[in-house]
Design a protein around this motif. Structure first.
Motif: not given
Length: 127
Positions: A39, A43-44, A47, A104-105, A107-109
């Motif tokens: 995940s 995800c990272s 993004v 990205a870091r 903004n990655c939930s």
């Protein structure tokens, strides 16, 4: 999400893409730590791909290697994940990629969900 116990071991849930099997034994499903690391990595990467596209930085391919450090003395918890991005493309500029990874870091939930409990580091190489 609803998880149902399987007779032999683990749990299942039905998702829009299909049935997901989760168990402590790989013979019966994905292990929980594998799903957590997946995940965060995916995800990272997703993004990052979106950010690069918005910046009009074209890439041909991206792979992510995830190295995981677990602490056996504390319930085998995940303590550190190192994400190494291997990005393929032409005329890629290291500085722009580095700044995009930092963005990205933020903004990655999935990464932000573990920021105070799991150390996540990143590196990259351009090919």
């Amino acid at each position: 999400m609803e998880f149902k116990m399987k007779q032999e071991l683990g749990f299942t849930t039905e998702l829009s893409f299909g049935e997901l099997h989760v168990a402590g034994d790989e013979a019966h499903g994905f292990r929980p730590f594998q799903l957590m690391v997946s995940s965060i990595a995916v995800c990272s990467g997703g993004v990052l791909r979106t950010i690069l596209k918005k910046k009009r930085i074209d890439i041909e391919d991206m792979r992510i290697k995830a190295d995981v450090t677990r602490n056996e003395a504390e319930a085998n918890r995940i303590e550190k994940i190192h994400l190494h991005y291997i990005i393929k493309g032409e005329n890629l500029q290291e500085e722009k990629i580095e700044k995009s990874i930092e963005l990205a870091r933020k903004n990655c939930s999935m990464l932000q969900s573990v920021v105070n409990s799991i150390e996540v580091t990143e590196s990259f190489e351009l090919v």
